[in-house]
Design a protein around this motif. Structure first.
Motif: not given
Length: 513
Positions: A312-313, A316-319, A345-348, A470-471
């Motif tokens: 998910s991390y 998200v960073t790919s966007l 839920l992680w990505a949110l 990082e996460l």
């Protein structure tokens, strides 16, 4: 080889449960009293230190309870806790030493000098000290201990079997990790239900989301890495791949060997090509595959961080480019999460941590309960798709409901029809990142529709070890809250996989060992 004495108690409770709840075990305390006042001479050893007694025919004898410095942190993660107060009351000098110069005693036991008489363990020592003494007594195998490794193996397609085998030996440059939690991932569903690969070897222990404590260390690790200790809280980074190609050596989780070279059997992928976490003890080939977990990060979350969380991390960073463009143009970006399960839920949470302002999150699903979970986790908007509608109608309804097209989308289902809906709804200049795995074709669309809308289609598979760290840091700081966790027994794994396959699992399921 450095190792711990077998530390699985006859009880199914974890050590932490034991310290808090099991220190009044009358029968075992009586056994310990009788042992300490016997005429035998013996030193009991464990990973936490030693409890030694000298031969004596009297009812009183000298006894020292010694613990390593690492045990202090293990026993009182929160300052001022009941555990800390109990330990401090035993020996204030030890308290001062541990607070002011813990490094001075990092590699040596710190002794608590006490005199034990018959009944002293029960009557004279504080409850926590009794718990420690009893723990050391059990660790020394004077009470029944577990010496076997209980595991669930995939013996054939759709055939899971529970068995016990000897605890394995650690590789020279690796370790044995005592598993605390193993996440149940949708990849496991796909692996169980079909022949994963022509070279897949049965039996195999699945489970690639693994957290636990270091149980044994290989000889080379003991020599070269004094910073690595038995008892350290760790997660296993399961995506080591070949450890030879340029990508693997650069911490890029896109192994060229795995895809183009010698084949998957040369790959250090735990739970697929190496035995994974659905067992009490897992072999980790190299110590660099272990990631330390801070005390304030839950070990159940630490397991799921290694796949669901870091994937998910990475997604998200790919966007970033599309989110940045939208914020610059209108001051606000809309990100859609298609499929509101555990990864969403992680990505949110990660989106909210990385973009505290200027980004709205839309959760999309066909399940009302999952949408409720997403709303509770902080989703700004939710939308329920009707499965009976065409892709064109469904996309149009979502756009009207939200008042805008998503500038970026993370697609988590891996279903052709759902991806088509997502692509039709995506804004000009937007990015869709595909995360959900599926052996189906991409939806048909014209080349012009991609070029003229300037959209990007990306694929993301797991994440790097650096991204895991990082996460973990975001979770430790409280900026990211892991999704709800459901703890299950190893015996209930088959049922959990079935729920995941049917899409009825809310949040994340994790096996608690």
């Amino acid at each position: 080889m450095q190792e711990a004495t077998p530390d699985d108690q006859a009880s199914d409770h974890s050590d932490e449960d034991f310290f808090v709840k099991k220190h009044d075990n009358s029968t075992a305390i009586t056994q310990l009293d009788e042992y300490l006042t016997s005429s035998s001479t013996e030193t009991m050893t464990s990973q936490h230190g030693h409890l030694s007694s000298s031969s004596s025919s009297k009812q009183t004898l000298p006894c020292q309870l010694a613990l390593h410095a690492s045990s202090w942190a293990y026993l009182h993660p929160n300052e001022g806790s009941e555990v800390e107060q109990g330990l401090c009351s035993v020996n204030s000098q030890w308290q001062q030493t541990m607070r002011t110069s813990p490094k001075a005693v990092q590699n040596e036991p710190v002794s608590l000098g006490v005199t034990l008489t018959k009944g002293a363990v029960r009557d004279n020592l504080p409850p926590v000290a009794r718990a420690l003494a009893l723990h050391e007594f059990k660790m020394a195998s004077h009470v029944k201990t577990r010496t076997m490794n209980r595991r669930v193996t995939l013996d054939a397609v759709n055939v899971l079997r529970t068995s016990e085998v000897p605890i394995p030996e650690p590789p020279p440059e690796g370790a044995i990790v005592k598993v605390m939690f193993a996440g149940v991932c949708h990849t496991d569903v796909r692996t169980v239900g079909r022949l994963y690969h022509a070279k897949f070897v049965f039996p195999r222990v699945l489970g690639h989301e693994i957290s636990g404590t270091i149980y044994r260390l290989g000889d080379e690790v003991v020599k070269a890495r004094p910073d690595v200790k038995i008892g350290d809280r760790v997660s296993v980074y399961p995506w080591g791949k070949c450890q030879q190609c340029a990508n693997c050596l650069s911490d890029i989780p896109l192994c060229t060997t795995l895809h183009y070279g010698r084949g998957p059997m040369d790959s250090y992928v735990y739970g697929v090509w190496r035995d994974g976490g659905y067992q009490n003890y897992v072999v980790v080939d190299f110590i660099q595959f272990l990631i330390n977990i801070p005390n304030n990060v839950g070990m159940d979350a630490a397991a799921t961080l290694m796949c669901g969380g870091v994937t998910s991390y990475n997604a998200v960073t790919s966007l970033g480019e599309s989110i940045g463009r939208a914020r610059k143009a209108s001051g606000n970006a809309l990100v859609a999460l298609i499929g509101a399960g555990g990864l969403a839920l992680w990505a949110l949470q990660i989106i909210k941590a990385l973009y505290p302002t200027g980004v709205r999150v839309l959760a999309v699903d066909i399940n009302d309960e999952k949408l409720q979970d997403a709303k509770a986790a902080g989703a700004d908007l939710t939308h329920r798709w009707d499965t009976s509608e065409s892709a064109e109608v469904a996309a149009d309804c979502m756009i009207k409901s939200c008042g805008a097209r998503p500038d970026a989308i993370i697609e988590l289902t891996g279903l052709t029809g759902v991806i088509k809906r997502a692509l039709l709804s995506l804004n000009i200049g937007g990015t869709i990142t595909l995360v959900g795995l599926g052996e189906v074709w991409m939806p048909e669309m014209t080349i012009d529709s991609v070029i003229r809308r300037n959209i990007q289609i990306k694929g993301v598979v797991v994440g790097s070890k650096r991204q895991c760290v990082e996460l973990i840091d975001l979770v430790q700081q409280g900026k990211v809250r892991p999704p709800p966790m459901t703890h299950i027994r190893l015996e209930d794994l088959d049922e959990a996989l079935d729920k995941l396959d049917k899409g009825t699992q809310r949040g994340r399921a994790v096996v608690k060992m």
